[in-house]
Design an enzyme around this catalytic site. Structure first.
Site, PDB file in Angstrom:
ATOM      1  N   HIS A 107     -64.286 -40.120  66.845  1.00 12.01           N
ATOM      2  CA  HIS A 107     -65.705 -40.469  66.936  1.00 12.01           C
ATOM      3  C   HIS A 107     -65.869 -41.876  67.512  1.00 12.01           C
ATOM      4  O   HIS A 107     -65.139 -42.798  67.169  1.00 12.01           O
ATOM      5  CB  HIS A 107     -66.377 -40.410  65.566  1.00 12.01           C
ATOM      6  CG  HIS A 107     -67.871 -40.562  65.661  1.00 12.01           C
ATOM      7  ND1 HIS A 107     -68.687 -39.571  66.143  1.00 12.01           N
ATOM      8  CD2 HIS A 107     -68.695 -41.607  65.376  1.00 12.01           C
ATOM      9  CE1 HIS A 107     -69.945 -39.983  66.141  1.00 12.01           C
ATOM     10  NE2 HIS A 107     -69.968 -41.219  65.682  1.00 12.01           N
ATOM     11  N   CYS A 136     -70.617 -37.402  71.011  1.00 12.53           N
ATOM     12  CA  CYS A 136     -70.414 -38.839  70.806  1.00 12.53           C
ATOM     13  C   CYS A 136     -69.853 -39.544  72.038  1.00 12.53           C
ATOM     14  O   CYS A 136     -70.411 -40.529  72.520  1.00 12.53           O
ATOM     15  CB  CYS A 136     -69.537 -39.087  69.575  1.00 12.53           C
ATOM     16  SG  CYS A 136     -67.796 -38.619  69.749  1.00 12.53           S
ATOM     17  N   HIS A 158     -75.275 -44.108  68.100  1.00 13.28           N
ATOM     18  CA  HIS A 158     -74.339 -43.034  68.456  1.00 13.28           C
ATOM     19  C   HIS A 158     -75.006 -41.665  68.382  1.00 13.28           C
ATOM     20  O   HIS A 158     -76.151 -41.524  67.922  1.00 13.28           O
ATOM     21  CB  HIS A 158     -73.119 -43.072  67.524  1.00 13.28           C
ATOM     22  CG  HIS A 158     -73.424 -42.712  66.093  1.00 13.28           C
ATOM     23  ND1 HIS A 158     -72.493 -42.090  65.277  1.00 13.28           N
ATOM     24  CD2 HIS A 158     -74.535 -42.876  65.334  1.00 13.28           C
ATOM     25  CE1 HIS A 158     -73.028 -41.900  64.075  1.00 13.28           C
ATOM     26  NE2 HIS A 158     -74.250 -42.371  64.083  1.00 13.28           N
TER      27      HIS A 158
END
Length: 365
Positions: free
Chosen positions: A327, A278, A339
């Site tokens: 995240h 991420c 993402h």
């Protein structure tokens, strides 16, 4: 005459124990038989457990990334210090050679000064503080000795610093190995769970994710119709939060770079260009726009202006999820994020409501 004895009968206690044990065994067998069909979790239960393991793996991944980044930084710092020490040692040797040359010349011209002889045969530091000794030396010699003293102190400090950083590097490498093992353990557990599903169940999960991805892509593109002509005819209705343009030219460039990586696989610890995790995706995307941002999601959270209202987000802003900020993605408009989700998926659009953790805030780089 042979005696005939009646066989000994089992005691009542023994009969009772055996009967009870047999009854218990039958009951346990019956329970096991009845429980067997329900031991295997269903598709939704497996998916829930797998998602949880992937979340834990991602938490460990960001810690792994942080340790890896620290290791690389320490290695560079140690290399720089060691280079400085090597150069400093050469300079110290030159200074000593110069002082030796002065002593030789002095000897040839009539004998070496006794105090200078002491300087050359022992550590000058113990003599520099003695004014009576300094008074017996020429100004040039005093200056040379002071330079030697200063250089020795500098080298000693640099060597001590290098030693501490080497210890830190060793500890960081140990931490890195532990985090890597933790990530791999979580992913292995998730894979074992997935292996309990039938092919049909796996296909059903994949189909659900694909439908959600297509819906998120339509939502995002409805806010940015120029970003993909092939999908701009989508009839999906926009959500209530509909920012349009990116927050800046660089944010738009970063978002465009990330769009070009849609479909690229998630791999923990990866920073592109063929795979990402991420924070690897977000740091890579901004690098393509000429902006260097930190490697980990937690560090990226402090690299700009925070935006706590989702309605104020603009395309290209960084968006963070979960209480520990493990995240991060790029805001794509209409409540969507672009993402790298987790292991087993590719870079894609996804609704902010389905990330699995709460939206914490955005950051405008």
């Amino acid at each position: 005459m042979a005696s005939h004895r009646r066989p000994k009968q089992p005691s009542r206690t023994r009969v009772t124990v055996l009967t009870t044990a047999a009854a218990a065994a039958v009951a346990l067998s019956s329970q096991a038989a009845n429980a067997a069909p329900s031991e295997k979790p269903n598709k939704d239960e497996v998916k829930s457990k797998v998602d949880k393991l992937y979340e834990e793996a991602e938490q460990a991944t960001e810690k792994y990334n942080g340790a890896k980044e620290k290791q690389e930084k320490l290695q560079k710092e140690i290399s720089t210090i060691q280079d400085n020490v090597a150069r400093g040692q050469e300079e110290l040797n030159d200074l000593r050679d110069g002082l030796g040359s002065m002593a030789s010349a002095q000897y040839r011209s009539g004998g070496i000064d006794p105090s200078l002889q002491l300087f050359l045969s022992a550590d000058p530091d113990s003599y520099l503080d003695k004014a009576s000794t300094l008074n017996q030396l020429s100004g040039q010699q005093v200056e040379a000795l002071k330079k030697i003293q200063e250089k020795q102190r500098t080298l000693s400090q640099q060597r001590a610093e290098a030693t501490e950083k080497l210890k830190d590097l060793s500890a960081t490498r140990t931490e890195l190995g532990k985090k890597k093992k933790e990530v791999q353990g979580k992913l292995s557990s998730a894979q074992r769970l997935l292996n309990t599903l039938t092919a049909a169940e796996k296909a059903a999960i994949a189909a659900e994710e694909q439908r959600a991805t297509r819906a998120s892509e339509r939502q995002a593109l409805s806010a940015n119709p120029s970003s993909s002509s092939s999908s701009s005819s989508s009839s999906a209705s926009p959500s209530t939060a509909t920012p349009a343009a990116p927050s800046s030219g660089r944010a738009g460039a970063a978002f465009g770079a990330a769009q070009g990586k849609i479909g690229t696989p998630y791999v923990y610890g990866a920073t592109g260009p063929s795979s990402f995790d991420c924070s690897g995706l977000t740091s890579w995307a901004y690098a393509q726009a000429g902006v260097g941002i930190p490697r980990t999601s937690q560090a990226q959270a402090n690299y700009g202006t925070r935006i706590y209202s989702a309605s104020q987000l603009q395309v290209g802003d960084l968006v963070f999820f979960f209480n520990d900020l493990h995240h991060v993605g790029l805001y794509a408009g209409n409540g969507q994020v672009l993402h790298a989700p987790r292991t087993g998926t590719n870079v894609r659009y996804e609704s902010m409501n389905t990330i699995g953790g709460p939206f914490m805030f955005g950051v405008r780089v």
